[in-house]
Design a protein around this motif. Structure first.
Motif, mmCIF file in Angstrom:
data_model
loop_
_atom_site.group_PDB
_atom_site.id
_atom_site.type_symbol
_atom_site.label_atom_id
_atom_site.label_comp_id
_atom_site.label_asym_id
_atom_site.label_seq_id
_atom_site.Cartn_x
_atom_site.Cartn_y
_atom_site.Cartn_z
ATOM 1 N N ASP A 67 13.228 -1.889 -2.551
ATOM 2 C CA ASP A 67 11.780 -1.921 -2.400
ATOM 3 C C ASP A 67 11.428 -1.408 -1.011
ATOM 4 O O ASP A 67 11.660 -2.076 -0.008
ATOM 5 C CB ASP A 67 11.254 -3.343 -2.608
ATOM 6 C CG ASP A 67 9.743 -3.407 -2.596
ATOM 7 O OD1 ASP A 67 9.110 -2.328 -2.577
ATOM 8 O OD2 ASP A 67 9.189 -4.513 -2.613
ATOM 9 N N SER A 69 8.423 -0.925 0.023
ATOM 10 C CA SER A 69 7.111 -1.416 0.459
ATOM 11 C C SER A 69 7.223 -2.433 1.579
ATOM 12 O O SER A 69 6.231 -2.747 2.234
ATOM 13 C CB SER A 69 6.375 -2.046 -0.733
ATOM 14 O OG SER A 69 7.092 -3.162 -1.242
ATOM 15 N N GLU A 70 8.442 -2.957 1.831
ATOM 16 C CA GLU A 70 8.614 -3.885 2.949
ATOM 17 C C GLU A 70 8.378 -3.176 4.275
ATOM 18 O O GLU A 70 7.961 -3.786 5.252
ATOM 19 C CB GLU A 70 10.018 -4.482 2.892
ATOM 20 C CG GLU A 70 10.319 -5.465 4.010
ATOM 21 C CD GLU A 70 11.716 -6.022 3.905
ATOM 22 O OE1 GLU A 70 12.121 -6.765 4.826
ATOM 23 O OE2 GLU A 70 12.407 -5.716 2.909
ATOM 24 N N VAL A 72 6.860 0.233 4.333
ATOM 25 C CA VAL A 72 5.703 1.111 4.205
ATOM 26 C C VAL A 72 4.729 0.483 3.227
ATOM 27 O O VAL A 72 5.040 0.310 2.053
ATOM 28 C CB VAL A 72 6.124 2.514 3.713
ATOM 29 C CG1 VAL A 72 4.903 3.402 3.555
ATOM 30 C CG2 VAL A 72 7.129 3.144 4.667
ATOM 31 N N GLN A 73 3.565 0.100 3.742
ATOM 32 C CA GLN A 73 2.540 -0.509 2.917
ATOM 33 C C GLN A 73 1.544 0.563 2.487
ATOM 34 O O GLN A 73 0.871 1.160 3.321
ATOM 35 C CB GLN A 73 1.821 -1.628 3.692
ATOM 36 C CG GLN A 73 2.703 -2.813 4.029
ATOM 37 C CD GLN A 73 3.080 -3.635 2.799
ATOM 38 O OE1 GLN A 73 2.406 -3.573 1.786
ATOM 39 N NE2 GLN A 73 4.153 -4.394 2.889
ATOM 40 N N THR A 75 -1.843 1.339 0.545
ATOM 41 C CA THR A 75 -3.049 0.634 0.126
ATOM 42 C C THR A 75 -4.017 1.610 -0.527
ATOM 43 O O THR A 75 -3.934 2.823 -0.337
ATOM 44 C CB THR A 75 -3.733 -0.046 1.322
ATOM 45 O OG1 THR A 75 -4.113 0.966 2.281
ATOM 46 C CG2 THR A 75 -2.792 -1.030 1.994
ATOM 47 N N THR A 352 -0.456 -0.367 14.393
ATOM 48 C CA THR A 352 0.395 -0.384 13.225
ATOM 49 C C THR A 352 0.000 0.772 12.326
ATOM 50 O O THR A 352 -1.028 1.411 12.536
ATOM 51 C CB THR A 352 0.278 -1.720 12.466
ATOM 52 O OG1 THR A 352 1.236 -1.740 11.398
ATOM 53 C CG2 THR A 352 -1.117 -1.890 11.891
ATOM 54 N N ARG A 354 -0.848 2.464 8.588
ATOM 55 C CA ARG A 354 -1.368 2.197 7.257
ATOM 56 C C ARG A 354 -1.372 3.494 6.467
ATOM 57 O O ARG A 354 -1.761 4.538 6.982
ATOM 58 C CB ARG A 354 -2.782 1.625 7.333
ATOM 59 C CG ARG A 354 -3.423 1.369 5.964
ATOM 60 C CD ARG A 354 -4.844 0.904 6.104
ATOM 61 N NE ARG A 354 -5.518 0.937 4.822
ATOM 62 C CZ ARG A 354 -6.785 1.232 4.647
ATOM 63 N NH1 ARG A 354 -7.529 1.540 5.697
ATOM 64 N NH2 ARG A 354 -7.320 1.249 3.447
#
Length: 512
Positions: A67, A69-70, A72-73, A75, A352, A354
């Motif tokens: 995974d 997504s831990e 790279v988030q 949205t 950070t 996003r």
């Protein structure tokens, strides 16, 4: 006479056989029903229900794929992404300015000076000197230069105008499947995603499903304005009014020190005492050396006694794993240590990342909810078409290698291969997928459940290998199915072996 008896008995035997066949057919239909998916054929799969249903399609098999997504988030578009932000531009290295000075160096003439902000944050005006302007606005630069002219007694009442001609921080970048990738300038706060794509000549591949915007955002609103030059007046994007909370530069510096304390918390309790506290923490173990040398006020010379944590005279800064006390903020040593503290407070601790996912189809159709505002520093990535090959083997009608096209799923892959073979067992489907540069993983899938809408389908990725298996009973069932076929099997045996008994002997006069 004998021939007449046999001839008269032929219709009776034919009627008996037809009745028997009809009875068996009706019995089979009654026992199985008209909605039966297959007849002794386990390779037949499908949904075939009257109730509509929807199922997701998996992009990742969680049991074998890590995974990401831990780290790279990703949205979706938010409401704040659609609102333009109107703020005063702050200077950065490589910015260019035009500073016009009236009455200098020639009286009665306005002289323009084209300058560039160096990497150390300074600009140089000929015959005037260098000025530190990094992070300042055009109005602040004007005041800095005015003060410099007055202090050098060059002009008593200077008239100066500052124009920012090049803004290196007012840019975004386009990469990927566009006709003209590269950096672009943001001309206005309401510059949006469709404007950026139009400036780059549009998409190369219109089948792209998503566009990703990589954006740097402040870690917290509380520290988003730390280190800003004095006199800054941020603009409220909702009202257009300037926001000034009355915080001075010293207060902003104190908040910066507090942030350093939080981000560089040592293993032992903090060595920083709150304001108004005369106590300082020391290790409880007598054998351990104190982290900070404390001065005994009783042994100090007269006139030098005072609180070691008096912010008016000193401050504590955490540097190189130790707390260092700065006696004089205005001295060269204090300034050097402050710069080192700022270097240790890296960008990763203040901002950070996003990643915003924008669907292409509604964006291109004019959906304003997807046409987000482009911010300075954004990186717009348009994924390139991922080509590759998927390998299909086992009990399928056309095994081999197939090209990976966009939105290719397991069901669509089997359909392009002509479906499952007659000996296939849909519950025995193995997929082998690359999970690293030199590592692969295999998992068994239940394709019958996928086709029956009980489990989600999966997207196929390049270099996948799908192997459809069989079992012991698949071949006997195929033999039984072949024996009951009407065109060859039971009908063929009836014609060859029992034709004379059922239909009578063939005519001998050559007629049919």
């Amino acid at each position: 006479m004998i021939n007449d008896v046999k001839t008269s008995g032929t219709p009776r035997r034919f009627i008996t056989a037809a009745a028997l066949a009809s009875s068996m057919t009706l019995l089979g239909l009654a026992s199985t029903g008209c909605e039966m998916d297959d007849y002794l054929n386990p390779s037949t799969t499908g949904y075939w229900e009257h109730t509509p249903t929807t199922m997701p399609i998996l992009k990742r098999i969680a049991a074998i794929e890590p995974d990401d997504s831990e780290f790279v988030q990703i949205t979706e578009v938010r409401a704040e992404d659609l609102r333009p932000l109107v703020t005063e531009y702050r200077l950065a290295p490589a910015d260019t300015l035009e500073i016009s000075i009236f009455n200098y160096p020639v009286s009665g003439t306005t002289t323009p000076f084209a300058v560039r902000v160096e990497n150390n944050g300074t600009i140089e005006l000929p015959q005037i000197g260098k000025f530190y302007v990094l992070g300042g606005t055009s109005d602040e630069v004007r005041r800095i230069v005015e003060d410099g002219l007055i202090k050098q007694d060059l002009i008593r009442n200077p008239e100066i105008s500052v124009l920012i001609t090049g803004r290196s921080e007012q840019q975004f970048s386009l990469i990927g499947s566009v006709r003209a990738p590269g950096p672009y300038f943001i001309p206005q706060p309401s510059y949006r995603l469709l404007d950026a794509l139009a400036a780059a000549g549009g998409l190369v591949d219109p089948s792209v499903a998503e566009i990703f915007i990589i954006r740097q955002i402040a870690l917290t609103d509380e520290y988003s304005d730390i280190g800003a030059p004095a006199g800054t007046t941020p603009i409220d994007p909702t009202t257009g009014d300037t926001r000034n909370n009355g915080e001075s530069q010293d207060e902003s510096s104190d908040r910066l020190l507090e942030l350093i304390d939080e981000l560089s918390e040592p293993a032992s309790p903090a060595i920083r005492a709150p304001q108004g506290t005369n106590l300082a923490w020391q290790p409880e173990d007598d054998e351990q050396d104190p982290l900070v040398d404390l001065i005994d006020e009783a042994n100090q010379p007269e006139g030098q006694q005072g609180n070691q944590f008096d912010d008016s005279r000193s401050q504590w800064i955490f540097i190189d794993g130790r707390w260092v006390q700065i006696k004089d903020r205005s001295g060269d040593l204090a300034q050097g240590l402050r710069e080192r503290a700022d270097e240790e407070l890296s960008v990763e601790n203040l901002v950070t990342q996003r990643i915003i996912s924008v669907p292409v189809e509604p964006l291109m159709q004019g959906d304003a909810r997807q046409n987000i505002v482009i911010r300075p520093g954004d990186i717009i990535r348009i994924p390139q078409r991922s080509g590759g090959t998927v390998y299909l083997s086992g009990q399928v009608n056309r095994p081999g290698a197939f090209d990976v096209v966009p939105q290719l799923t397991l069901k669509r892959l089997f359909a392009s291969a002509g479906g499952l073979g007659g000996l296939a067992i849909p519950e025995r489907v193995d997929i082998t997928r690359m999970v690293g540069t030199d590592r692969e993983a295999t998992i068994r899938l239940n394709y019958r459940a996928i086709a029956n809408r009980e489990q989600p389908d999966i997207f196929i990725k390049p270099n996948d290998h799908i192997n459809v298996g069989t079992n012991f009973w698949a071949f006997p069932l195929a033999v039984i199915r072949g024996g009951f076929r009407a065109t060859y099997g039971f009908g063929f045996l009836l014609d060859r072996n029992f034709g004379n008994d059922v239909f009578g002997a063939p005519p001998r006069d050559g007629t049919f």
